[in-house]
Design an enzyme around this catalytic site. Structure first.
Site, PDB file in Angstrom:
ATOM      1  CE1 TYR A 141      -2.536  17.474 -18.019  1.00 60.73           C
ATOM      2  CE2 TYR A 141      -2.158  18.683 -16.158  1.00 60.73           C
ATOM      3  CZ  TYR A 141      -3.192  18.497 -16.954  1.00 60.73           C
ATOM      4  OH  TYR A 141      -4.325  18.438 -16.799  1.00 60.73           O
ATOM      5  CE  LYS A 186     -11.554   5.761 -19.692  1.00 64.03           C
ATOM      6  NZ  LYS A 186     -13.379   5.251 -18.983  1.00 64.03           N
ATOM      7  CG  ASP A 219     -15.825   6.573 -16.549  1.00 67.82           C
ATOM      8  OD1 ASP A 219     -14.812   6.262 -16.255  1.00 67.82           O
ATOM      9  OD2 ASP A 219     -16.022   6.183 -17.228  1.00 67.82           O
ATOM     10  CG  ASP A 243      -4.698  19.949 -13.580  1.00 75.31           C
ATOM     11  OD1 ASP A 243      -5.573  20.973 -12.948  1.00 75.31           O
ATOM     12  OD2 ASP A 243      -4.752  20.516 -14.393  1.00 75.31           O
ATOM     13  CG  ASP A 247      -9.677  22.913 -11.044  1.00 78.09           C
ATOM     14  OD1 ASP A 247      -8.449  23.104  -9.851  1.00 78.09           O
ATOM     15  OD2 ASP A 247      -9.753  24.028 -11.337  1.00 78.09           O
TER      16      ASP A 247
END
Ligand code: NAD
Length: 363
Positions: A141, A186, A219, A243, A247
């Site tokens: 970001y 990851k 994942d 993030d 959520d």
């Protein structure tokens, strides 16, 4: 104990839920004999309307000189033109940057009173108590961006130091809970994730021998959060993965109005806010759920003011109230009687005056 608390009500339901949190903090002062000093300042859309900027200098200085900052929410349709030069969320991003808050803490716990509102089956919800620790100021970001007519790129970069400090915080927090940290990355694909995994392994091994650290690919972690959410204790991860996963996890609990958050720096005040937005669809009607803001205030008592017993008492009073079937419209079954934001806060404040409830919380 004295403590300076800056309140940033913001936009939409922000002022309503922050007023609810203030009612409960006043009850904490009465009950435990503290003297909090409150200051209030504008941020977001209301600050743009008042002076053309979403984070006025006086707001920033009131935040930096406080012990803790409690924010409601910013934004709303009247400021949402994507072409606008100044936007409410710029105020929040600038405030986080100026306060140096690099870690975002989001507890996600289920409660039987809200099982019916969760999309998951009851048997998956029992015992879910997760603390997410999301890196907040690095990663993709904040990396360099490029754009041409036919291609675009976003750079994801992390330094060892940025990873160390957030993993260290996660391990420290896990020491006071279940002692289990899941580090999400990851690492089968991303170089930043390989550095993340290597660093997390070293911090846990060298500095927190009592912590059980496991690694999970993002994942797989996304699937396990739905299939087996009770298996997690503390989850630490980078900015973008955090993030998305937080959520995803927020819908497990049943109501967005119940969820608090804390953003912490190495030193200096923390920033506390419910995870919901300004809810323009219900703003001004006095029906918003104040619990996310109240539980955020509890996190402020714990992490910025060092008042653990007081924080636990607020949490206990909040959940006992919900368990009694008392709630704002988002918490009760359709058609069942609901109470207002103000009455919900007053009921929780009254529970704090109940000796038995406070004794149970701090026992
Ligand atoms: P939202 O969280 O404001 O609302 C989503 C839904 O949840 C709505 O139906 C709303 O009524 C409900 N809801 C939210 N908080 C509630 C509460 N306390 N009690 C009961 N119901 C509640 O998200 P949105 O609609 O996507 O965004 C609205 C505005 O808020 C936008 O301008 C957005 O940019 C802003 N926003 C701000 C923040 C922040 O300040 N940190 C975070 C998210 C969104």
């Amino acid at each position: 104990m004295p403590g300076v608390i800056t309140l940033l009500p913001g936009d939409g339901v922000g002022p309503e839920v922050v007023a609810g949190a203030r009612t409960v903090l006043d009850a904490v002062s009465r009950r435990f004999g503290h003297q909090f000093e409150f200051r209030e300042a504008d941020i977001g859309g209301c600050a743009i309307d008042a002076g053309g900027t979403p984070l006025p200098a006086e707001t920033l200085s009131a935040c930096l000189s406080a012990d803790g900052v409690l924010l409601g929410a910013v934004g709303g349709p009247q400021w949402s033109d994507p072409a606008a030069r100044v936007r409410p969320e710029q105020g929040l991003l600038e405030l986080r940057r100026a306060m140096g808050v690099f870690a975002n803490l989001r507890p996600v716990a289920t409660h039987p009173a809200l099982y019916a509102a969760s999309p998951l089956k009851d048997r998956l919800l029992a015992g879910v108590d997760i603390l997410f620790v999301r890196e907040l100021t690095g990663g993709i970001y904040f990396g360099d961006k490029t754009r041409s007519a036919d291609s675009a790129s976003d750079l994801c970069s992390y330094s060892r130091e940025e990873i160390e400090r957030v993993v260290r915080l996660a391990c420290r927090l896990a020491s006071g809970r279940g002692g289990h940290v899941t580090s999400v990355d990851k690492a089968n694909v991303l170089e930043t994730s390989r550095l993340w995994r290597e660093t997390a392994t070293r911090v846990a091994r060298d500095e927190f021998p009592g912590i059980r650290l496991e690694h999970a690919l993002v994942d797989a972690a996304a699937m396990q959060l739905i299939q087996q959410p009770a298996r997690f204790d503390v989850v630490v991860t980078e900015n973008m993965f955090g993030d998305i996963l937080t959520d995803e996890a927020s819908v497990i609990t049943g109501s967005i109005g119940m969820l608090p958050s804390a953003s912490l720096a190495d030193s200096g005040p923390g920033l506390y806010e419910p995870i919901h937005g300004s809810a323009p669809d219900i703003a001004g009607r006095g029906i918003a759920n104040p619990c996310g803001a109240i539980l955020s205030a509890a996190m402020m008592l714990r992490h910025s003011l060092g008042l653990e017993a007081e924080a636990a008492a607020v949490e206990q009073a909040t959940w006992e109230t919900v368990a009694r079937g008392i709630g704002t419209a988002d918490l009760v079954a359709p058609g069942a009687p609901a109470i207002t934001t103000r009455d919900m806060a007053a009921t929780i404040a009254a529970a704090l005056d109940d000796d038995a409830a406070v004794r149970r919380a701090i026992a």
